[in-house]
Structure formats: structure tokens, C-alpha cells
Design a protein around this motif. Structure first.
Motif, PDB file in Angstrom:
ATOM      1  N   SER A   1      -1.441   5.618   6.073  1.00 51.25           N
ATOM      2  CA  SER A   1      -2.026   4.961   4.911  1.00 51.25           C
ATOM      3  C   SER A   1      -2.879   5.934   4.103  1.00 51.25           C
ATOM      4  O   SER A   1      -3.806   6.560   4.639  1.00 51.25           O
ATOM      5  CB  SER A   1      -2.890   3.781   5.361  1.00 51.25           C
ATOM      6  OG  SER A   1      -3.670   3.289   4.298  1.00 51.25           O
TER       7      SER A   1
ATOM      8  N   GLU B   1       0.820  -1.205   0.000  1.00 49.92           N
ATOM      9  CA  GLU B   1       0.000   0.000   0.000  1.00 49.92           C
ATOM     10  C   GLU B   1       0.855   1.257   0.000  1.00 49.92           C
ATOM     11  O   GLU B   1       2.047   1.225   0.318  1.00 49.92           O
ATOM     12  CB  GLU B   1      -0.936   0.029   1.205  1.00 49.92           C
ATOM     13  CG  GLU B   1      -0.235   0.193   2.545  1.00 49.92           C
ATOM     14  CD  GLU B   1      -1.229   0.445   3.678  1.00 49.92           C
ATOM     15  OE1 GLU B   1      -2.212   1.177   3.478  1.00 49.92           O
ATOM     16  OE2 GLU B   1      -1.001  -0.118   4.771  1.00 49.92           O
TER      17      GLU B   1
ATOM     18  N   LYS C   1      -4.082  -5.783   0.662  1.00 49.90           N
ATOM     19  CA  LYS C   1      -4.543  -4.788   1.631  1.00 49.90           C
ATOM     20  C   LYS C   1      -6.025  -4.977   1.908  1.00 49.90           C
ATOM     21  O   LYS C   1      -6.465  -4.935   3.063  1.00 49.90           O
ATOM     22  CB  LYS C   1      -4.274  -3.383   1.098  1.00 49.90           C
ATOM     23  CG  LYS C   1      -4.916  -2.250   1.889  1.00 49.90           C
ATOM     24  CD  LYS C   1      -4.248  -2.013   3.212  1.00 49.90           C
ATOM     25  CE  LYS C   1      -4.853  -0.793   3.895  1.00 49.90           C
ATOM     26  NZ  LYS C   1      -4.266  -0.523   5.218  1.00 49.90           N
TER      27      LYS C   1
END
Length: 332
Positions: A133, A110, A146
Motif C-alpha cells: 500500500s 487504493e 480506505k
């Protein structure tokens, strides 16, 4: 190693803030580019477009092929960069006159993003780098790995205070279309008929002690990415694991329609000064939700209720309600 460079204020206004866009390699090294960010938004678009590793590799290559000063979104190309570590990439690249740069790095399936502040800069009080994130905050598309790490809706359903009726959502949107008042219009937001539709439904059915709702926050579930996208564009997305800790919420589900989460708060008359110049806001059951850095007189969460309803009403799933109300007389 290249020495860290800082632009003058005039140069920086023209060139933008430095932003590292990097892929972290298995050996800890990084490869990517140094861009100049003009508005602090391209990292969100880029993260959503290039989510899987092979996509990221392709995206980085696209950026590296840009000529110097060529643009991509709100980025402007400065140079390619390869380094033995993220720290080395940071210390060897340019920074702003304020001793900062943006850092966007693909790590562990990610994109992470943060602002680096030079600990040696005389005007910097917060230093170092904290990466967060991008997908968890902005609700962008994520990699399969993810997505698999996120919870589904089972616990959200199990912990909801009330099970929502989709007719209530339809009725609220119909009342929105039937009124001339929009969020941009100064008003008593808690009294708007669309906001009242949702809060009155809640207050008439919620358990004792949970019937003082005056505002509501709305979210739409993305089954593809397993996340609730906020209907207030300024609010971060919410994961099911976060919602599990909330009180006073209902889940509205109907086949063929988006799953909607409604989180109910007490109205502004319940807001309290937190003693530091801020304001504490409460859930419909009276539990504390958050403290805002504004005085009590400045806080009106029902404004965001109306913003959320307007956003939800534009969802393609509710096009039939827009058309049905197109020729109805408006409230005056």
C-alpha cells in the motif's frame, strides 16, 4: 502480444526505469500507461492526488493523453496499455536492463506499488512481484473507503504508557529554537536540550523498568486519513493498529493543535550486537524494537529524534514558537 523489451544501460540512463501505472477493472483487466521513471517518486505524488476511483480514472486519462516522451512529474510517457490482466500487462511491457520494472496499480480503493523482477533474468535472485500500500507507507491521501477501514485513536489512547502534556512538546521546540545545534551538526544527539526535554519528562514519570529513555520517535496524526505521519521523512507512516502493539509511548493532545505520538527508546548504551553484524534497539521498557543492519558503533537513534523535532517545529501550528524565539540569544 508485444514481446518484453529491455534497454541497454546507456539508453536506460537517459530514458529511466519502466513503470506501469494501471487501474484494475472489475473483470480483472487493467488499463493505463507505461511511463519511464527518472527518480522513483512520482507514484507517491500521483497516488495522493488521485485517491478516489473517479479521480483515478481522470488521472489515468491525463497520462494517456500525453505525447510520447512528454513528462509528468518525474515520469516520461512511453505508451498507453490495455491488458486482460496485470500479469499480461507486465509480460507485454518493457523492462530495465536489470530485468525489472515498477508497478503501480489501483486496486480495491487504493494504490499499490512494487518492483517486478523477471524470473528469467540471469542476475535476479529475488523474482516476481510484491505489492504494498502506497498510503500505508507514505501517508498519502486515501479514498473514503480506505480511510473507513482504519482504526481511530481510541485504542491508542487506551494503550499509552503515559498521557502526554502539551507543555512538554512546546518546551522541547523552544529548546530546539534556542540552540544552534541541528541534526546536520555532529554531536552527542542524546544530550541535545530538546531531546533531553522529552526524555527527562518521560523518565521522571514512567513506571519502574520503563525509565531509561534516551531517544524518541515522533509522529503527527492525520485525522483526515487516520494515520500517523512520521516526523522522520525516511520512516514509513504508522496506523493506529500498528501503534497498538508498541510499548513505551505517549499521546500528546490539545484542542486546536496536532495530535502527536512520541515513542521512547533506550539510549545507545543499551544497543546490542545481534550476532549477525547488526544492532538490536530497545524500547524504553527494555523490549526489543528492531534490528538494524549496522554495527553497534554506527547506530545512534537520537539523531532521528532531533530530525523529528526539527520537522515538527516547522508545522504551522508551532509558528508562534518560532516567532517567540526569533530574537532570543542562542546557546553557544
Amino acid at each position: 502480444m508485444q514481446e518484453t523489451q529491455a534497454l541497454s544501460g546507456v539508453e536506460e540512463a537517459f530514458a529511466g526505469i519502466p513503470e506501469l501505472v494501471l487501474l484494475e477493472l472489475p473483470n480483472g483487466g487493467v488499463t493505463g500507461v507505461v511511463m519511464r521513471e527518472m527518480r522513483s517518486s512520482s507514484h507517491v505524488m500521483f497516488a495522493g492526488k488521485f485517491a478516489e476511483l473517479d479521480e483515478v480514472e481522470r488521472g489515468i486519462e491525463i497520462l494517456r493523453r500525453l505525447d510520447q516522451n512528454e513528462t509528468y512529474g518525474t515520469w516520461r510517457m512511453e505508451s498507453s496499455i490495455d491488458a486482460a490482466s496485470l500479469d499480461e500487462a507486465i509480460t507485454s511491457s518493457s523492462e530495465s536492463s536489470a530485468g525489472q520494472k515498477f508497478v503501480s496499480v489501483y486496486r480495491g480503493n487504493e494504490w499499490l506499488w512494487g518492483i517486478w523482477s523477471n524470473p528469467s533474468h540471469p542476475n535476479r535472485h529475488l523474482t516476481g512481484l510484491t505489492l504494498e500500500s502506497v498510503a500505508d507507507f507514505h501517508g498519502t491521501r486515501v479514498s473514503a473507503a480506505k480511510c473507513a477501514s482504519r482504526r481511530g485513536l481510541d485504542s491508542v489512547r487506551a494503550n499509552q504508557t503515559l498521557a502526554g502534556s502539551y507543555q512538554v512538546i512546546d518546551a522541547a521546540i523552544e529548546r530546539l529554537h534556542g540552540s544552534r545545534l541541528r541534526a546536520r551538526d555532529k554531536q552527542d544527539y542524546e544530550a541535545h536540550p530538546a531531546v533531553r526535554q522529552l526524555c527527562d519528562w518521560w523518565n521522571g514519570r514512567a513506571p519502574e523498568g520503563n525509565r531509561e529513555a534516551g531517544t524518541v520517535r515522533l509522529y503527527v496524526w492525520s485525522d483526515l486519513d487516520r494515520i500517523f505521519n512520521a516526523c522522520d521523512p525516511e520512516e514509513p507512516a504508522a496506523q493506529a493498529s500498528q501503534v497498538d502493539t508498541w510499548t513505551s509511548y505517549a499521546l500528546f493532545e490539545q484542542p486546536g493543535m496536532p495530535t502527536i505520538l512520541a515513542s521512547f527508546f533506550r539510549g545507545r548504551r543499551f544497543n546490542k550486537d545481534d550476532g549477525t553484524g547488526g544492532t538490536t534497539v530497545f524500547a524504553a521498557d527494555g523490549s526489543e524494537v528492531m534490528s538494524l543492519g549496522l554495527e553497534v558503533a554506527e547506530v545512534d537513534e537520537a539523531y532521528y529524534s532531533l530530525v523529528g523535532l526539527e520537522y515538527l517545529a516547522q508545522h504551522e501550528a508551532f509558528a508562534h514558537l518560532r516567532m517567540a524565539n526569533r530574537y532570543l540569544p542562542r546557546d553557544r
